[in-house]
Design a protein around this motif. Structure first.
Motif, PDB file in Angstrom:
ATOM      1  N   PHE A  93       1.399  14.341  -2.300  1.00  0.00           N
ATOM      2  CA  PHE A  93      -0.016  14.035  -2.449  1.00  0.00           C
ATOM      3  C   PHE A  93      -0.651  13.664  -1.115  1.00  0.00           C
ATOM      4  N   ARG A  94      -1.880  14.068  -0.941  1.00  0.00           N
ATOM      5  CA  ARG A  94      -2.625  13.759   0.270  1.00  0.00           C
ATOM      6  C   ARG A  94      -3.026  12.289   0.276  1.00  0.00           C
ATOM      7  N   ALA A  95      -3.044  11.703   1.465  1.00  0.00           N
ATOM      8  CA  ALA A  95      -3.380  10.287   1.596  1.00  0.00           C
ATOM      9  C   ALA A  95      -4.813   9.999   1.175  1.00  0.00           C
ATOM     10  N   GLU A  96      -5.683  11.014   1.216  1.00  0.00           N
ATOM     11  CA  GLU A  96      -7.088  10.815   0.891  1.00  0.00           C
ATOM     12  C   GLU A  96      -7.333  10.664  -0.606  1.00  0.00           C
ATOM     13  N   PRO A 152       2.169   8.729  -0.435  1.00  0.00           N
ATOM     14  CA  PRO A 152       2.109   8.005   0.837  1.00  0.00           C
ATOM     15  C   PRO A 152       1.300   6.722   0.780  1.00  0.00           C
ATOM     16  N   HIS A 153       0.822   6.345  -0.403  1.00  0.00           N
ATOM     17  CA  HIS A 153      -0.055   5.190  -0.541  1.00  0.00           C
ATOM     18  C   HIS A 153       0.721   3.881  -0.667  1.00  0.00           C
ATOM     19  N   ILE A 154       2.039   3.938  -0.808  1.00  0.00           N
ATOM     20  CA  ILE A 154       2.835   2.747  -1.062  1.00  0.00           C
ATOM     21  C   ILE A 154       3.176   2.021   0.235  1.00  0.00           C
ATOM     22  N   THR A 155       3.406   0.707   0.141  1.00  0.00           N
ATOM     23  CA  THR A 155       3.711  -0.080   1.332  1.00  0.00           C
ATOM     24  C   THR A 155       5.154   0.137   1.775  1.00  0.00           C
TER      25      THR A 155
END
Length: 423
Positions: free
Chosen positions: A275-278, A108-111
């Motif tokens: 995967f968790r955003a943290e 979830p880290h991608i733009t």
């Protein structure tokens, strides 16, 4: 606006950007002026690409400093989203307003703009690529003008998965739906013969299904991650066993980096990604490749991978370089450069150790094994297919080239990577 002469590296660290300038405009007007006055421009997002796709001979621009806005139109069931936002930020904003996305990528880290532009996807028989949720987008063109394209416009199917070749995307409208809960469980040890005897049943056994294998055991699938809407987890797959404790796609890695796999219900955005955003997994420690094969030929393609894994020399190289391989399903779409264009698709993904020369030496053998199935590569990941082969795999390849020439006749948004691919 901030500007620097150090463009840095990509997520994996295998690409050192050569652009002499990188800018972070704080407004659309600043972005438009930068684009209008530059000779060569490329947009960069979260840098989660494993090629030089974002590099530029003159200027890289990031949209992450633009105001982050998420506005939901409840009647249209769409959300207007700033393109530089990351999916984790978007998900939290939608959840707070009672809305949700139908699909998310594992990370979830991608733009938003970067994922869409490269045809990135999640998993699910009913889930298209992330780009298939786009209903409109705003693009800053080479002359600095801001234009809006909407679903139904002639250029729209070519402009969504566009690799940044038409301009800088500043805003997208996405299909959304009322928020929902999900469960996630992990099955271990699914026999390959069972999986391939009825692959449709396995991939359709939950709303999102991912098969993980290292290809070292050609008799059993290591893990099957299954995410299901609602509060009831699916039953076990025949021949598999329910994981006794939470895990990670890579055995031995900490489960705390991953979303809940216990079967406990939770919000959609805390189950759909792996995967968790943290946490930021594997940053700088891996390379990735992925190939898309037609759903109706996927069993033969997977058998070809099993045969390659059994091959002495190539099997040993595969085992030495591979962290894990993931197999997912994607619904067909009509976006010209999408890996799922015109056909329901199975994606075969590889996460490699960061030894690029060795990976690039092995990939032609994988590409040859998958060639009979017209495998299309993921644009943001490492592959070695040449321009004529790419043109033969993407039916609207030439149409996209003509669209790029019409939108950007001076080649402002073209770079060395696109040229190498014949785009």
């Amino acid at each position: 606006m901030t500007e620097s002469t150090a463009a840095g590296r990509n997520w994996a660290g295998n690409i050192a950007f050569s652009a002499p300038r990188i800018a972070h405009p704080a407004s659309i007007d600043e972005l438009a002026e930068l684009v209008r006055t530059a000779t060569h421009v490329r947009a960069v997002g979260s840098r989660h690409t494993f090629t030089a796709l974002a590099d530029s001979a003159e200027l890289m621009v990031s949209t992450e400093a633009l105001p982050a806005v998420v506005t939901v139109d409840a009647n249209a069931r769409t959300a207007s989203v700033s393109a530089g936002m990351r999916y984790a930020e978007l998900a939290r904003a939608l959840e707070a307003q009672g809305w949700a996305l139908g699909a998310m990528a594992s990370l979830p880290h991608i733009t938003v703009a970067g994922a869409i532009a490269t045809g990135t996807h999640g998993s699910g028989d009913a889930a298209g690529s992330l780009a298939s949720a786009v209903t409109a987008l705003d693009v800053v063109r080479a002359d600095g003008s801001l234009v809006t394209l909407r679903r139904g416009d002639d250029d729209f199917p070519g402009a969504v998965v566009a690799l940044g070749a038409l301009g800088v995307v500043t805003r997208v409208e996405l299909e959304v739906e009322p928020r929902y809960d999900m469960t996630q469980i992990v099955d271990r040890g699914l026999p390959w013969h069972s999986a391939l005897a009825d692959l449709d049943a396995v991939m359709g056994s939950a709303d999102s299904v991912s098969l993980f294998t290292t290809w070292t055991d050609v008799e059993r699938v290591d893990q099957v991650w299954r995410k299901t809407r609602g509060t009831v987890a699916p039953g076990l797959l025949p021949g598999a066993a329910l994981a006794s404790q939470p895990g990670h796609p890579l055995d031995g890695e900490p489960a705390e980096n991953c979303t809940d796999q216990t079967g406990a219900p939770g919000p959609w955005h805390e189950r759909l990604p792996h995967f968790r955003a943290e946490f930021t997994p594997s940053n700088g420690e891996e390379l990735q490749s992925e190939y898309f094969v037609p759903r109706d030929r996927a069993v033969d393609a997977l058998e070809a991978m099993r045969a390659l894994a059994r091959d002495g020399q190539n099997g040993a190289r595969l085992a030495a370089l591979l962290y894990v391989s993931e197999i997912r399903s994607i619904r067909a779409d009509e976006l010209w450069l999408s890996g799922a264009y015109g056909r329901d698709t199975i994606g075969i993904h590889f996460t490699w150790r960061r030894d690029e020369p060795a990976v690039r030496a092995l990939l032609p053998h994988i590409e040859a094994a998958l060639a009979p199935f017209d495998a299309r590569p993921h644009w943001g990941k490492v592959f070695t297919l040449d321009a004529p082969t790419l043109a033969s795999r993407y039916p609207r390849f030439a149409d996209f080239g003509a669209l790029r020439e019409r939108w950007d006749p001076r080649g402002v948004f073209r770079n060395a990577q696109l040229a190498a691919w014949g785009l």
